[in-house]
Write a protein that holds these residues in place. Structure first.
Motif, PDB file in Angstrom:
ATOM      1  N   CYS A  48       0.836  -1.191   0.000  1.00 32.36           N
ATOM      2  CA  CYS A  48       0.000   0.000   0.000  1.00 32.36           C
ATOM      3  C   CYS A  48       0.877   1.249   0.000  1.00 32.36           C
ATOM      4  O   CYS A  48       2.019   1.224   0.475  1.00 32.36           O
ATOM      5  CB  CYS A  48      -0.907  -0.002   1.233  1.00 32.36           C
ATOM      6  SG  CYS A  48      -2.094  -1.365   1.269  1.00 32.36           S
ATOM      7  N   ASP A  49       0.340   2.312  -0.520  1.00 34.14           N
ATOM      8  CA  ASP A  49       1.075   3.568  -0.607  1.00 34.14           C
ATOM      9  C   ASP A  49       1.026   4.287   0.738  1.00 34.14           C
ATOM     10  O   ASP A  49       0.451   5.377   0.885  1.00 34.14           O
ATOM     11  CB  ASP A  49       0.486   4.439  -1.720  1.00 34.14           C
ATOM     12  CG  ASP A  49       1.305   5.710  -1.954  1.00 34.14           C
ATOM     13  OD1 ASP A  49       2.475   5.737  -1.527  1.00 34.14           O
ATOM     14  OD2 ASP A  49       0.757   6.669  -2.543  1.00 34.14           O
ATOM     15  N   ASP A  50       1.642   3.666   1.733  1.00 28.97           N
ATOM     16  CA  ASP A  50       1.723   4.253   3.068  1.00 28.97           C
ATOM     17  C   ASP A  50       2.888   3.602   3.805  1.00 28.97           C
ATOM     18  O   ASP A  50       3.521   2.663   3.313  1.00 28.97           O
ATOM     19  CB  ASP A  50       0.402   4.073   3.840  1.00 28.97           C
ATOM     20  CG  ASP A  50      -0.020   2.621   3.980  1.00 28.97           C
ATOM     21  OD1 ASP A  50       0.763   1.828   4.535  1.00 28.97           O
ATOM     22  OD2 ASP A  50      -1.131   2.273   3.527  1.00 28.97           O
ATOM     23  N   ALA A  51       3.158   4.078   5.014  1.00 30.73           N
ATOM     24  CA  ALA A  51       4.342   3.644   5.751  1.00 30.73           C
ATOM     25  C   ALA A  51       4.228   2.248   6.337  1.00 30.73           C
ATOM     26  O   ALA A  51       5.208   1.728   6.870  1.00 30.73           O
ATOM     27  CB  ALA A  51       4.644   4.650   6.867  1.00 30.73           C
ATOM     28  N   SER A  52       3.058   1.599   6.248  1.00 32.90           N
ATOM     29  CA  SER A  52       2.957   0.219   6.736  1.00 32.90           C
ATOM     30  C   SER A  52       3.804  -0.742   5.914  1.00 32.90           C
ATOM     31  O   SER A  52       4.014  -1.890   6.311  1.00 32.90           O
ATOM     32  CB  SER A  52       1.498  -0.252   6.732  1.00 32.90           C
ATOM     33  OG  SER A  52       1.012  -0.413   5.404  1.00 32.90           O
ATOM     34  N   SER A  68       6.059  10.491   5.797  1.00 33.55           N
ATOM     35  CA  SER A  68       4.744   9.860   5.732  1.00 33.55           C
ATOM     36  C   SER A  68       4.456   9.199   7.069  1.00 33.55           C
ATOM     37  O   SER A  68       5.269   8.421   7.575  1.00 33.55           O
ATOM     38  CB  SER A  68       4.690   8.815   4.606  1.00 33.55           C
ATOM     39  OG  SER A  68       3.423   8.182   4.576  1.00 33.55           O
ATOM     40  N   LEU A  69       3.312   9.533   7.637  1.00 38.78           N
ATOM     41  CA  LEU A  69       2.889   8.966   8.921  1.00 38.78           C
ATOM     42  C   LEU A  69       1.622   8.156   8.709  1.00 38.78           C
ATOM     43  O   LEU A  69       0.708   8.584   7.993  1.00 38.78           O
ATOM     44  CB  LEU A  69       2.624  10.089   9.924  1.00 38.78           C
ATOM     45  CG  LEU A  69       2.103   9.688  11.305  1.00 38.78           C
ATOM     46  CD1 LEU A  69       3.150   8.892  12.066  1.00 38.78           C
ATOM     47  CD2 LEU A  69       1.699  10.936  12.097  1.00 38.78           C
ATOM     48  N   TYR A  70       1.577   6.976   9.310  1.00 40.30           N
ATOM     49  CA  TYR A  70       0.412   6.100   9.147  1.00 40.30           C
ATOM     50  C   TYR A  70       0.122   5.425  10.484  1.00 40.30           C
ATOM     51  O   TYR A  70       0.996   4.769  11.070  1.00 40.30           O
ATOM     52  CB  TYR A  70       0.700   5.046   8.083  1.00 40.30           C
ATOM     53  CG  TYR A  70      -0.529   4.291   7.576  1.00 40.30           C
ATOM     54  CD1 TYR A  70      -1.490   4.921   6.810  1.00 40.30           C
ATOM     55  CD2 TYR A  70      -0.697   2.937   7.857  1.00 40.30           C
ATOM     56  CE1 TYR A  70      -2.589   4.242   6.318  1.00 40.30           C
ATOM     57  CE2 TYR A  70      -1.797   2.238   7.369  1.00 40.30           C
ATOM     58  CZ  TYR A  70      -2.744   2.895   6.600  1.00 40.30           C
ATOM     59  OH  TYR A  70      -3.843   2.206   6.109  1.00 40.30           O
ATOM     60  N   GLY A  71      -1.080   5.617  10.995  1.00 37.71           N
ATOM     61  CA  GLY A  71      -1.428   5.020  12.278  1.00 37.71           C
ATOM     62  C   GLY A  71      -2.906   4.717  12.368  1.00 37.71           C
ATOM     63  O   GLY A  71      -3.726   5.318  11.670  1.00 37.71           O
ATOM     64  N   GLY A  72      -3.227   3.748  13.211  1.00 37.63           N
ATOM     65  CA  GLY A  72      -4.629   3.390  13.370  1.00 37.63           C
ATOM     66  C   GLY A  72      -4.805   2.252  14.339  1.00 37.63           C
ATOM     67  O   GLY A  72      -3.894   1.897  15.094  1.00 37.63           O
TER      68      GLY A  72
END
Length: 469
Positions: A48-52, A68-72
């Motif tokens: 995916c186009d995110d930091a995961s 890029s920050l990704y959290g949840g």
């Protein structure tokens, strides 16, 4: 009255739950990022186009420079039950909802390097049953929580190939609550022969104590990833997550009394006066033979390998197919060592048999990107059970399972994106046991203890927010 056998065996019974607590990991906490979940985890070849991507393929560089920050968080709701063969009585599980967090940040400058950090939960779940469940003597509650912290560096080898990886620090905590049965404990000794409470007429599954074990441990490992473009429309990916061995060297075991409600008759073999409550005779044991003890053991979080291919030849569409392998066979035996206040109150060390198998899973995902910035996602996955037929217990009634997933990506205020995902885990159920296996039993003897049918399913809702700056 004597409780010599109880003082030496209750902790051994309690620690039997630890393998299945780790077995909760075999149920698999792959809910690391809402985008990845909605694509059924088929994100090693085309992350995916995110930091995961720090977890799903540490060899991938961000597509655009900058931070890029990704959290949840993922909400996991598990439903299960057990139906006995003899009475057809159905016992429902009492599993609390689990909230599984994830946070990633990465940075790519103008050069060939990218840096990042991920905090996520790859293993850990809770199983819990109600007070009337006869299997509570194997486990009333088993909880294993593990957090990985992963610094990551990725490097662009060529225009089409990149590699990456980093060290992993893991912290794990375990809690086990187990009912203790009085019926198989020694009540007295007559002419050198031990007489159990069961032989005196006290029925099986009479709870007189509840054991609780708590401990934590840390471990180190590493991860590696490789990503490449085979052609303008084909991509491939490979990731490896090493085994982490957690040494629980200072776990605590404590006990609390539970009322049996049994009143002794006159001329009872224990020599107590008529109308004496059995609980009154047992109570002194909780400040003596059933006092606190220390326990040590090792639980290995297995290595993972995932590889796959992705096709991007259709307009604004990515289709990916991954294969994942988890080395659960390393979880074959579990050595358990006890340390009490005195040798007389120290349970004997032992080795518990689990005989887990390595597992494989197939993962298929698809993403369609719309012209307005929205993304629609879906996926299917199937995973084999790690536990053999003789190791399906109340701690985790592990079974083959399938996943159906859906999700959406929603652009928010330009530099933000909200990802939402839903997954349902399907199983067909599996036979299992609610009595503990002897450490000297064969697989066939353990299989003969299976006495009912477990069912299990789960619903997962995940939300993540991406911020680019």
């Amino acid at each position: 009255m004597t409780l010599t056998r109880a003082s030496r065996c209750i902790l051994a019974l309690a620690l039997i739950g630890l393998p299945a607590a780790a077995g909760a990991q075999a149920f698999g906490l792959n809910e690391i990022g809402s985008c990845a979940l909605s694509r059924a985890f088929a994100t090693t070849s085309a992350p995916c186009d995110d930091a995961s991507s720090i977890y799903w393929n540490p060899g991938v560089l961000p597509k655009t420079p900058g931070f890029s920050l990704y959290g949840g968080v993922a909400l996991v709701k598990i439903d299960g039950d057990f139906t006995r063969d003899t009475s057809f009585t159905r016992y429902e599980a009492d599993v609390p909802n689990a909230y599984v967090p994830h946070v990633f940040i990465d940075y790519r400058g103008a050069g060939k390097l990218a840096y990042g950090l991920g905090v996520y939960v790859p293993y850990g779940l809770t199983s819990q049953w109600q007070d009337d469940f006869p299997g509570r003597f194997v486990a009333k509650k088993a909880s294993l929580q593990t957090i990985y912290v992963q610094p990551n560096i990725a490097y662009q080898l060529t225009d089409n190939w990149s590699i990456g990886g980093g060290p992993i620090y893991g912290h794990s905590s375990v809690e086990l609550v187990q009912a203790v049965d009085i019926s198989d404990k020694t009540a007295t000794v007559v002419a050198g022969n031990a007489i159990t409470f069961g032989q005196l007429g006290i029925p099986k599954y009479t709870e007189f104590a509840r054991a609780k074990l708590e401990g934590s441990a840390s471990a180190w490992g590493f991860t590696l990833g490789l990503h490449g473009k085979l052609s303008p429309t084909w991509e491939m990916g490979l990731r490896f997550l090493s085994q982490l061995s957690f040494h629980y060297d200072d776990a605590d075991a404590t006990f609390e009394p539970r009322p049996t409600g049994i009143i002794l008759a006159a001329n009872n073999p224990l020599g107590a006066p008529a109308n004496t409550p059995l609980d009154a005779l047992l109570l002194p044991q909780f400040s003596g033979a059933l006092g606190p003890q220390k326990v040590s053991t090792v639980i290995r979080h297995p290595a993972q390998i995932q590889a796959g291919f992705a096709y991007t030849g259709w307009e604004a569409t990515t289709v990916s197919l991954d294969y994942a392998y988890v080395g659960w066979k390393s979880f074959n035996q579990l050595p358990v060592t006890f340390s009490g206040a005195t040798p007389a109150t120290t349970a004997p060390s032992k080795v518990l048999i689990e005989d887990y198998n390595n597992t494989s899973s197939i993962r298929f995902g698809i993403e369609r990107r719309m012209t307005n910035g929205f993304a629609l996602r879906g996926g299917l996955a199937a995973a084999a059970s790690a536990a053999p037929d003789e190791t399906v217990t109340p701690l985790l009634p592990e079974m083959d399972r399938g996943y159906g997933t859906l999700g959406v990506g929603i652009p928010v205020m330009g530099s933000f994106r909200l990802d939402a995902a839903y997954a349902h885990i399907f199983t067909s159920g599996r036979r299992g046991r609610i009595d503990e296996r002897s450490s000297t039993s064969t697989s066939a003897q353990a299989l003969a203890l299976n006495s009912g049918f477990f069912t299990l399913n789960a619903n997962i809702l995940s939300l993540s927010l991406k911020a680019a700056f």
